[in-house]
Write a protein that holds these residues in place. Structure first.
Motif, mmCIF file in Angstrom:
data_model
loop_
_atom_site.group_PDB
_atom_site.id
_atom_site.type_symbol
_atom_site.label_atom_id
_atom_site.label_comp_id
_atom_site.label_asym_id
_atom_site.label_seq_id
_atom_site.Cartn_x
_atom_site.Cartn_y
_atom_site.Cartn_z
ATOM 1 N N GLY A 1 0.732 -1.112 -0.022
ATOM 2 C CA GLY A 1 0.077 -0.036 0.000
ATOM 3 C C GLY A 1 1.042 1.240 -0.101
ATOM 4 N N ALA A 2 0.376 2.115 1.085
ATOM 5 C CA ALA A 2 1.338 3.360 1.073
ATOM 6 C C ALA A 2 2.711 3.080 1.536
ATOM 7 C CB ALA A 2 0.722 4.194 2.123
ATOM 8 N N MET A 3 3.715 3.804 0.731
ATOM 9 C CA MET A 3 5.304 3.653 1.157
ATOM 10 C C MET A 3 5.586 5.032 1.425
ATOM 11 S SD MET A 3 6.301 1.204 -1.885
ATOM 12 C CE MET A 3 7.863 0.524 -1.045
ATOM 13 N N ARG A 4 6.498 4.966 2.441
ATOM 14 C CA ARG A 4 7.126 6.499 2.903
ATOM 15 C C ARG A 4 8.719 6.143 3.098
ATOM 16 N NH1 ARG A 4 3.443 3.811 5.919
ATOM 17 N NH2 ARG A 4 1.245 4.791 5.606
ATOM 18 N N TRP A 5 9.390 7.231 3.160
ATOM 19 C CA TRP A 5 10.681 7.387 3.493
ATOM 20 C C TRP A 5 10.747 8.231 4.710
ATOM 21 C CZ3 TRP A 5 14.670 4.832 1.455
ATOM 22 C CH2 TRP A 5 14.496 4.510 0.162
ATOM 23 N N TYR A 6 11.621 7.670 5.654
ATOM 24 C CA TYR A 6 11.662 8.413 6.938
ATOM 25 C C TYR A 6 13.264 8.485 7.070
ATOM 26 C CZ TYR A 6 7.120 7.652 9.023
ATOM 27 O OH TYR A 6 5.679 7.621 9.210
ATOM 28 N N ARG A 7 13.810 9.705 7.778
ATOM 29 C CA ARG A 7 15.332 9.764 8.335
ATOM 30 C C ARG A 7 15.162 10.099 9.802
ATOM 31 N NH1 ARG A 7 16.443 15.322 4.835
ATOM 32 N NH2 ARG A 7 15.458 16.900 6.350
ATOM 33 N N GLN A 8 16.641 9.530 10.182
ATOM 34 C CA GLN A 8 16.834 9.910 11.646
ATOM 35 C C GLN A 8 18.227 10.266 11.720
ATOM 36 O OE1 GLN A 8 16.089 6.483 14.192
ATOM 37 N NE2 GLN A 8 15.850 7.905 15.988
ATOM 38 N N ALA A 9 18.457 11.475 12.265
ATOM 39 C CA ALA A 9 19.773 11.951 12.431
ATOM 40 C C ALA A 9 20.356 11.385 13.868
ATOM 41 C CB ALA A 9 19.920 13.540 12.090
ATOM 42 N N PRO A 10 21.534 11.620 14.120
ATOM 43 C CA PRO A 10 22.070 11.132 15.542
ATOM 44 C C PRO A 10 21.649 12.182 16.538
ATOM 45 C CG PRO A 10 23.727 11.230 13.820
ATOM 46 C CD PRO A 10 22.712 11.738 13.131
ATOM 47 N N GLY A 11 20.856 11.863 17.837
ATOM 48 C CA GLY A 11 20.387 12.339 18.562
ATOM 49 C C GLY A 11 18.981 13.247 18.223
ATOM 50 N N LYS A 12 18.482 12.625 17.234
ATOM 51 C CA LYS A 12 17.043 13.397 16.677
ATOM 52 C C LYS A 12 15.875 12.248 16.601
ATOM 53 C CE LYS A 12 18.929 17.652 14.723
ATOM 54 N NZ LYS A 12 18.853 18.503 13.446
ATOM 55 N N GLN A 13 15.157 12.629 16.574
ATOM 56 C CA GLN A 13 13.883 11.899 16.442
ATOM 57 C C GLN A 13 13.499 11.432 15.036
ATOM 58 O OE1 GLN A 13 10.195 13.392 18.119
ATOM 59 N NE2 GLN A 13 10.544 12.229 20.148
ATOM 60 N N ARG A 14 13.126 10.282 14.468
ATOM 61 C CA ARG A 14 13.013 9.807 13.198
ATOM 62 C C ARG A 14 11.815 10.767 12.706
ATOM 63 N NH1 ARG A 14 12.447 3.472 11.885
ATOM 64 N NH2 ARG A 14 14.508 3.645 12.893
ATOM 65 N N GLU A 15 11.931 10.999 11.426
ATOM 66 C CA GLU A 15 10.837 12.163 10.994
ATOM 67 C C GLU A 15 10.657 11.613 9.582
ATOM 68 O OE1 GLU A 15 12.481 16.079 10.320
ATOM 69 O OE2 GLU A 15 14.177 15.404 9.116
ATOM 70 N N LEU A 16 9.269 11.917 9.012
ATOM 71 C CA LEU A 16 8.707 11.527 8.127
ATOM 72 C C LEU A 16 9.460 12.604 6.682
ATOM 73 C CD1 LEU A 16 6.732 9.916 6.030
ATOM 74 C CD2 LEU A 16 5.250 11.813 6.654
ATOM 75 N N VAL A 17 9.994 12.003 5.985
ATOM 76 C CA VAL A 17 10.535 12.656 4.914
ATOM 77 C C VAL A 17 9.597 13.069 3.630
ATOM 78 C CG1 VAL A 17 12.226 12.848 2.966
ATOM 79 C CG2 VAL A 17 12.887 12.024 5.141
ATOM 80 N N ALA A 18 8.805 11.617 3.284
ATOM 81 C CA ALA A 18 7.952 11.877 1.964
ATOM 82 C C ALA A 18 6.988 10.320 2.189
ATOM 83 C CB ALA A 18 8.796 12.184 0.572
ATOM 84 N N GLY A 19 5.943 10.620 1.394
ATOM 85 C CA GLY A 19 5.033 9.499 1.438
ATOM 86 C C GLY A 19 4.239 9.435 -0.006
ATOM 87 N N ILE A 20 4.158 8.123 -0.503
ATOM 88 C CA ILE A 20 3.226 8.052 -1.573
ATOM 89 C C ILE A 20 2.274 7.006 -1.409
ATOM 90 C CG2 ILE A 20 5.121 6.561 -2.609
ATOM 91 C CD1 ILE A 20 4.347 7.845 -5.347
ATOM 92 N N THR A 21 1.136 6.962 -1.809
ATOM 93 C CA THR A 21 0.078 5.956 -2.044
ATOM 94 C C THR A 21 0.178 5.023 -2.994
ATOM 95 O OG1 THR A 21 -1.508 7.242 -3.011
ATOM 96 C CG2 THR A 21 -1.570 7.628 -0.581
ATOM 97 N N TYR A 22 -0.429 3.905 -2.853
ATOM 98 C CA TYR A 22 -0.483 2.975 -4.333
ATOM 99 C C TYR A 22 -0.994 3.824 -5.253
ATOM 100 C CZ TYR A 22 -1.330 -1.217 -6.940
ATOM 101 O OH TYR A 22 -1.130 -1.909 -7.943
ATOM 102 N N ALA A 23 -1.834 4.754 -5.183
ATOM 103 C CA ALA A 23 -2.507 5.397 -6.449
ATOM 104 C C ALA A 23 -1.617 6.851 -6.833
ATOM 105 C CB ALA A 23 -3.854 6.005 -5.934
ATOM 106 N N GLY A 24 -0.704 6.927 -6.074
ATOM 107 C CA GLY A 24 0.179 8.079 -6.412
ATOM 108 C C GLY A 24 0.177 9.430 -5.837
ATOM 109 N N THR A 25 -0.686 9.389 -4.685
ATOM 110 C CA THR A 25 -0.892 10.696 -3.891
ATOM 111 C C THR A 25 0.660 10.840 -3.319
ATOM 112 O OG1 THR A 25 -3.234 10.450 -3.909
ATOM 113 C CG2 THR A 25 -2.009 11.979 -2.110
ATOM 114 N N ASP B 1 8.156 19.898 4.714
ATOM 115 C CA ASP B 1 8.487 20.952 4.400
ATOM 116 C C ASP B 1 9.986 21.181 4.091
ATOM 117 O OD1 ASP B 1 6.075 22.532 6.332
ATOM 118 O OD2 ASP B 1 5.970 21.890 4.309
ATOM 119 N N SER B 2 10.879 20.625 4.889
ATOM 120 C CA SER B 2 12.161 20.953 4.579
ATOM 121 C C SER B 2 13.097 20.314 3.056
ATOM 122 C CB SER B 2 13.182 20.075 5.905
ATOM 123 O OG SER B 2 12.560 18.734 5.929
#
Length: 115
Positions: free
Chosen positions: A32-56, A61-62
């Protein structure tokens, strides 16, 4: 069970580009939906981008205007094209995907941007 495998990380100078890939090899279930997250040292994991199966698509913002997420459903594969990279983009990038009511994570791939 879905196994996610990331690739494409590395070391790049500021202003450079990298392309990350996330594949679910051998998965017999649709993703289904797929996402990229990232986590820098000492920071919380954050959502970078997501895409649904349909392409939404949605972006943090960063990274808007610099990163492009895409996917190829027939191969259960997702990509993240990262341009104009900044030192603050340095992190471990994780692939995340939904399948049959569960969420799965990849092992992560390191992206390091030098100034």
């Amino acid at each position: 069970q879905v196994q996610l495998v990331e690739s494409g990380g590395g070391l790049v100078q500021a202003g450079g580009s990298l392309r990350l890939s996330c594949a679910a090899p051998g998965s017999i279930f649709s993703i289904g939906a797929m996402r990229w997250y990232r986590q820098a040292p000492g920071k919380q994991r954050e959502l970078v981008a997501g895409i649904t199966y349909a392409g939404t698509i949605n972006y943090a913002d960063s990274v808007k205007g610099r990163f492009t997420i895409s996917r190829y459903n027939a191969a259960n594969t997702m990509y993240l094209q990262m341009n104009s990279l900044k030192p603050e983009d340095t992190a471990t990038y994780y692939c995340n995907a939904d399948s049959r009511g569960s969420q799965y994570w990849g092992q992560g791939t390191q992206v390091t941007v030098s100034s």
